[in-house]
Design a protein around this motif. Structure first.
Motif, PDB file in Angstrom:
ATOM      1  N   LEU B 327       1.061  -0.948  -0.004  1.00 47.64           N
ATOM      2  CA  LEU B 327      -0.222  -0.095  -0.012  1.00 47.64           C
ATOM      3  C   LEU B 327       0.607   1.327  -0.481  1.00 47.64           C
ATOM      4  O   LEU B 327       0.466   2.154  -1.074  1.00 47.64           O
ATOM      5  CB  LEU B 327      -1.333   0.682   1.058  1.00 47.64           C
ATOM      6  N   SER B 328       1.770   1.406   0.897  1.00 48.98           N
ATOM      7  CA  SER B 328       2.991   2.913   1.211  1.00 48.98           C
ATOM      8  C   SER B 328       3.306   2.575  -0.191  1.00 48.98           C
ATOM      9  O   SER B 328       3.830   3.898  -0.135  1.00 48.98           O
ATOM     10  CB  SER B 328       3.317   2.419   2.268  1.00 48.98           C
ATOM     11  N   ALA B 331       2.005   4.705  -2.854  1.00 48.04           N
ATOM     12  CA  ALA B 331       1.731   5.604  -2.497  1.00 48.04           C
ATOM     13  C   ALA B 331       3.143   6.827  -3.190  1.00 48.04           C
ATOM     14  O   ALA B 331       2.718   8.359  -3.317  1.00 48.04           O
ATOM     15  CB  ALA B 331       1.928   6.100  -1.326  1.00 48.04           C
ATOM     16  N   ARG B 332       3.805   5.901  -3.997  1.00 47.99           N
ATOM     17  CA  ARG B 332       4.827   6.668  -4.965  1.00 47.99           C
ATOM     18  C   ARG B 332       4.498   7.472  -5.623  1.00 47.99           C
ATOM     19  O   ARG B 332       5.465   8.546  -6.614  1.00 47.99           O
ATOM     20  CB  ARG B 332       5.976   5.979  -5.147  1.00 47.99           C
ATOM     21  N   PRO B 335       0.308  11.621  -6.184  1.00 46.49           N
ATOM     22  CA  PRO B 335       0.575  11.720  -3.876  1.00 46.49           C
ATOM     23  C   PRO B 335      -0.348  11.458  -3.089  1.00 46.49           C
ATOM     24  O   PRO B 335      -0.595  11.264  -2.234  1.00 46.49           O
ATOM     25  CB  PRO B 335      -0.040  13.779  -4.347  1.00 46.49           C
ATOM     26  N   THR B 336      -1.872  11.259  -4.015  1.00 49.08           N
ATOM     27  CA  THR B 336      -3.213  10.959  -3.633  1.00 49.08           C
ATOM     28  C   THR B 336      -3.725   9.527  -3.433  1.00 49.08           C
ATOM     29  O   THR B 336      -3.674   9.627  -4.392  1.00 49.08           O
ATOM     30  CB  THR B 336      -4.101  11.370  -3.171  1.00 49.08           C
ATOM     31  N   THR B 337      -3.610   7.919  -2.452  1.00 53.61           N
ATOM     32  CA  THR B 337      -3.774   7.258  -2.701  1.00 53.61           C
ATOM     33  C   THR B 337      -5.347   6.596  -2.146  1.00 53.61           C
ATOM     34  O   THR B 337      -4.782   6.634  -0.286  1.00 53.61           O
ATOM     35  CB  THR B 337      -2.138   6.136  -2.058  1.00 53.61           C
ATOM     36  N   ASP B 385      -4.694  12.551  -7.032  1.00 45.66           N
ATOM     37  CA  ASP B 385      -3.931  14.108  -6.273  1.00 45.66           C
ATOM     38  C   ASP B 385      -5.331  14.063  -6.165  1.00 45.66           C
ATOM     39  O   ASP B 385      -6.099  14.952  -7.032  1.00 45.66           O
ATOM     40  CB  ASP B 385      -3.553  14.401  -7.975  1.00 45.66           C
ATOM     41  N   ALA B 386      -5.997  14.047  -4.877  1.00 53.35           N
ATOM     42  CA  ALA B 386      -6.392  14.325  -4.062  1.00 53.35           C
ATOM     43  C   ALA B 386      -6.906  16.357  -4.942  1.00 53.35           C
ATOM     44  O   ALA B 386      -8.133  16.798  -4.371  1.00 53.35           O
ATOM     45  CB  ALA B 386      -6.827  15.220  -2.640  1.00 53.35           C
TER      46      ALA B 386
END
Lengths: 442, 470
Positions: B327-328, B331-332, B335-337, B385-386
């Motif tokens: 998961l983390s 995130a690469r 920006p938003t995962t 990207d939020a």
């Protein structure tokens, strides 16, 4: 949002302008960094004292959710900058860069009182970037150490006047070489046998004055390992101290001087023997990324930088022998977390005949030295150091090896604090290897 | 707002040092691992024991101050984001193992204990606590229990719910009750223990838990099978189970996920294959060897490109650690995962994954999928990207369609992350309006003043169900 001062308001505006928002967004708050962070652990798991928390605070200032108040500055100051959170971060957030940006912005807005302003100016503008002055100050120390004043001062407890740790620090400082020796530094050293590698050496400022013996030991082991060494004359301090204290402009100036000094040398590597310096040297590329004239040159410089232990491990060292003893190794945070060097020093120590290598618990955890952190954040630093000494003691090691001058002094301080002076010594890995090499030849 | 009067009373209970209301502390406890959710609490409190907590809750009930119990904030449903302000409770003082009972095979813990610390302690005694959420290095036991965490070993051993056998809970009126105990058999009254697991802190605060342990499996083997296509991997999963083998772990990763995981973990995962299955079996040596051999054969029968069995424990551990970072690591990319955990019966995995691909393409969003293939718990993860409102809207539509499809296949909207705020608009899709109404009735009976983690689980508005084009 109500700002309690004009300064806070200006600071908030500068943070909004200056912080890399994409990088702040890259933190997806998974919390994988929490267990890696020494201040999070030592603060009783205070989220604000964790990397995730500090990024949230920076972002909150930029987002206008919170004022950059005194608490905020204190929290950023409390970070060791050890960057243990970076290898732990699966999202690859460049926490160190965020911290340096924020500290730089805060520093620019800081209204220090006169003595602090004067001291900062002396340290950052007049001392570290000026090799002559570094030598002059070290000479004073040499004078103090070699004329007997030190002994008198210690015997009469005059040294106790110094605040906090400084009196102990004074005892653990290395023996400084004489002024004339500091002045006549070599610029080229031939390899002993057939040249395996041609390398340039980054001398550093502290390393080439106060720790000059270690630099000389570096030349000795490189030469014996068949490396030809170029030591460019016009190089200067790496700028790490500036960078960690929020003096970005000073850092950039030094970086450029160093790039100029090294860029015409035909060498395979630029060798560093101090973890803290090396970590900044490999980041010159990032530091100067926005300056078109320098970006590529900086990248090329950074690509060549390697720690001494990596090079020695790669070329292979001659036979090494020491008296039978247990040795343990304390990682330099920046060497491990930024340069990625952690296997090579261990392998080198293990290759010494007679030595039993014993890994200490949490060897990769910061010792609390962190540049000037042990002076600025003394309480937290000593808390971390005392924990570290418990782990060191548990290995029953007689020799504690480090790879960075700051860590070395901190370890010596820790040994004094733990009352282990008689049983344990702290040495730089280069000095240990030189000792083992001489021993093998004798 | 917390009145000066209430503040003084709180401080008298926990001490000034355990009542935090500086702006810094409020910001630091304003979020969890869920993207795009943040809200400041009015104060953060660190109770030292159950008595403290009971007194705190009584005052909150009197002043109608919301309470959000929070572990280390690793949850992905915004379950611990203090959306309505109030007090965030943290359990750094209540983080001990109270007892490991080797005769009854139980461990009794406080809520602030880190999952991995507990696992290490019981394993040192040759015992085993199977639930292993990917966040176990950070997440706390209280959080695991409240969110009903799952993990990689869920297929064979079940999830947190299957191991919690006794609880101490502070109810919203401040009463302290104990449910269950060390008993294997106990039918005295309603099963409040099960009710509280996964209640997401909406019915009370867990202050102590007794967990069931089992003997530690003697051996474990890990293997990795590579496939051209997800189809083939999916067929393998079904065939393994059909062969009456239940592996401990049966995980899959799609290609984009493999790439980013390798980028982070650097353990030599192939980045050019269509899908990867990570398989583990544990138990007596002979059984493990027999099962792993048979599984390897099945993988080959289903056209695996290669099947590697980890030669050492370290190699195996590196593989599972890499999976835990998926998961983390994703995130690469952006920006938003946003990670979801739509779950389907395991026979429908391949169909669901295919549909996720179609949905992503139709809505022009980037979705990677990995998850627990063995138990049907998928993690479609959207990299976005939020700040891009238009794209975020498309992401929302895509996830709605994914939930719709999962339900159509007999699945659910969340397998192990909980409803929180994230999934609350969809709860009725799974339960029906009547189901939600029944749950609300229960909530009101326990918490008439709605102080326990308000705004979670039950949304102000439900989402209208989409009509998915087929």
């Amino acid at each position: 949002m109500s700002f309690t001062s004009e300064r806070e308001q200006e600071l908030a505006t500068d943070m909004k302008k200056g912080m890399d928002y994409d990088e702040l967004m890259n933190c997806m708050r998974c919390g994988f960094c929490l267990p890696a962070c020494p201040t999070y652990r030592e603060s009783g798991q205070n989220e604000a004292a964790s990397p995730r928390g500090r990024i949230a605070l920076m972002k909150a200032v930029v987002d206008g959710i919170m004022e950059p108040d005194e608490d905020f500055e204190k929290q950023l100051s409390l970070c060791l900058g050890c960057r243990a959170c970076e290898p732990a971060c699966p999202s690859g957030v460049k926490y160190g860069h965020l911290l340096e940006e924020a500290r730089d912005i805060i520093q620019k807005k800081k209204k220090h009182n006169f003595p602090v302003r004067l001291l900062r100016s002396i340290v950052f503008n007049e001392l570290f970037p000026k090799p002559n002055r570094m030598r002059a100050v070290s000479s004073l120390l040499w004078f103090y150490q070699s004329t007997g004043i030190q002994k008198i001062a210690q015997a009469t407890h005059l040294t106790k006047i110094a605040p906090g740790n400084l009196s102990v620090m004074e005892r653990v400082l290395p023996k400084v070489p004489s002024p004339s020796r500091m002045k006549n530094r070599p610029t080229h050293i031939a390899a002993e046998g057939t040249v395996k590698k041609r390398v340039a050496f980054f001398s550093g400022c502290l390393m080439d004055t106060m720790f000059m013996e270690t630099n000389d030991a570096t030349f000795y082991i490189l030469k014996k390992s068949n490396c030809e060494i170029i030591i460019p004359k016009n190089q200067n301090c790496c700028g790490a101290l500036h960078a960690h204290s929020g003096e970005k402009d000073g850092t950039k100036k030094l970086a450029k001087e160093n790039i100029l000094a090294f860029e015409n040398e035909k060498v395979e590597y630029i060798v560093s023997n101090a973890g803290g310096c090396g970590a900044l040297l490999v980041e010159y590329g990032h530091l100067l990324k926005d300056e078109p004239e320098w970006a590529e040159r900086a990248k090329a410089f950074s690509a060549k930088v390697k720690d001494i232990s990596e090079i020695l491990y790669e070329v292979g060292m001659p036979k090494l022998v020491l008296d039978p003893q247990i040795i343990t190794y304390q990682d330099s945070c920046h060497l491990r977390n930024v340069m990625g060097t952690f296997m090579a020093p261990r392998k080198l120590i293990q290759s010494i005949e007679g030595v039993t290598f014993k890994e200490m618990h949490d060897a990769d955890r910061c010792c609390g030295s962190a540049g000037v952190y042990n002076i600025i954040e003394e309480e937290m630093s000593m808390q971390i150091l005392d924990e570290k000494m418990k782990d060191a003691k548990a290995t029953k090691a007689r020799t504690l090896v480090t790879a960075n001058p700051g860590c070395l002094l901190q370890m010596k301080l820790g040994i004094e604090r733990a009352g282990l002076q008689k049983d344990v010594r702290a040495v730089h890995i280069v000095d240990l290897l030189a000792e083992a090499l001489k021993n093998a030849e004798a | 707002m917390i009145s000066q009067d209430a503040k003084k009373r709180f401080q008298a209970i926990v001490g000034e040092e355990n009542y935090l209301d500086s702006k810094q502390s409020l910001v630091a406890y304003s979020y969890d691992a869920t993207p795009n959710y943040q809200a400041l609490p009015h104060a953060v409190m660190k109770p030292r024991n159950t008595q403290d907590l009971s007194k705190i809750v009584k005052i909150c009930n009197e002043f109608k101050i919301p309470i959000v119990p929070r572990g280390n904030g690793t949850n992905l449903c915004a379950g611990t984001c203090p959306l309505e302000g109030g007090i965030v409770l943290i359990f750094t003082h209540m983080n001990k193992i109270l007892e490991i009972d080797e005769e009854n095979l139980t461990v009794t813990v406080q809520p602030g204990l880190i999952t991995l610390d507990m696992i290490n302690a019981v394993e040192a005694k040759g015992l085993f606590y199977p639930p292993d959420p990917s966040s176990m290095k950070i997440s706390t036991m209280g959080g695991n229990i409240s969110e009903g965490s799952g993990g990689l070993r869920g297929l064979k051993y079940g999830v947190t719910r299957d191991y919690v056998i006794g609880l101490e809970i502070v109810l919203p009126n401040g009463d302290v009750i104990r449910t269950g105990g060390k008993l294997a058999k106990d039918v005295a009254g309603y099963d409040f223990t099960r009710l509280m697991v996964g209640a997401e802190g909406t019915l009370g605060v867990v202050t102590e838990a007794t967990l069931k342990l089992i003997p530690k499996p003697e051996t474990k083997k890990t293997m990795l099978a590579l496939y051209d296509s997800l189809e083939a991997a999916g067929r393998t999963v079904s065939k393994i189970i059909a062969n009456k083998i239940i592996p401990t772990t049966l995980e899959f990763l799609d290609q984009p996920t493999i790439r980013v995981v390798e980028d982070f973990a650097k353990i030599g995962l192939p980045t050019d294959v269509g899908a990867v299955l990570l398989i583990e079996q544990d138990g007596p040596l002979e059984v493990v060897e027999r099962d792993i051999k048979r599984i390897a054969e099945i993988c080959e029968e289903e056209q695996a490109l290669s099947v590697q069995i980890a030669q050492t424990d370290e190699e195996g551990a590196a593989l599972t650690a890499a999976r835990r970072s998926a998961l983390s690591a994703l995130a690469r990319l952006k920006p938003t995962t946003i990670l979801e955990d739509a779950t389907v019966p395991r026979s429908k995995i391949a169909e669901m994954v295919r549909e996720i691909e179609v949905i992503a393409k139709r809505n022009n969003v980037q979705i990677c999928t990995f998850g627990h293939a063995g138990d049907g718990n998928l993690h479609p993860t959207c990299m976005t990207d939020a700040r891009d409102k238009e794209e975020m809207h498309r992401v929302e539509i895509a996830f709605e369609e994914i939930f719709e499809k999962a339900l159509q296949l007999g699945g659910t909207i969340t397998g192990e992350h909980g409803v929180g705020v994230m999934k609350s608009p969809y709860l009725a899709w799974k339960l029906g309006e009547e189901g939600v109404a029944a749950m609300k009735t229960l909530k009101m009976a326990f918490d008439p003043n709605n102080i326990m983690n308000p705004g979670k689980m039950f949304a102000k508005e439900s989402r209208r169900r989409l009509v998915v084009n087929k």
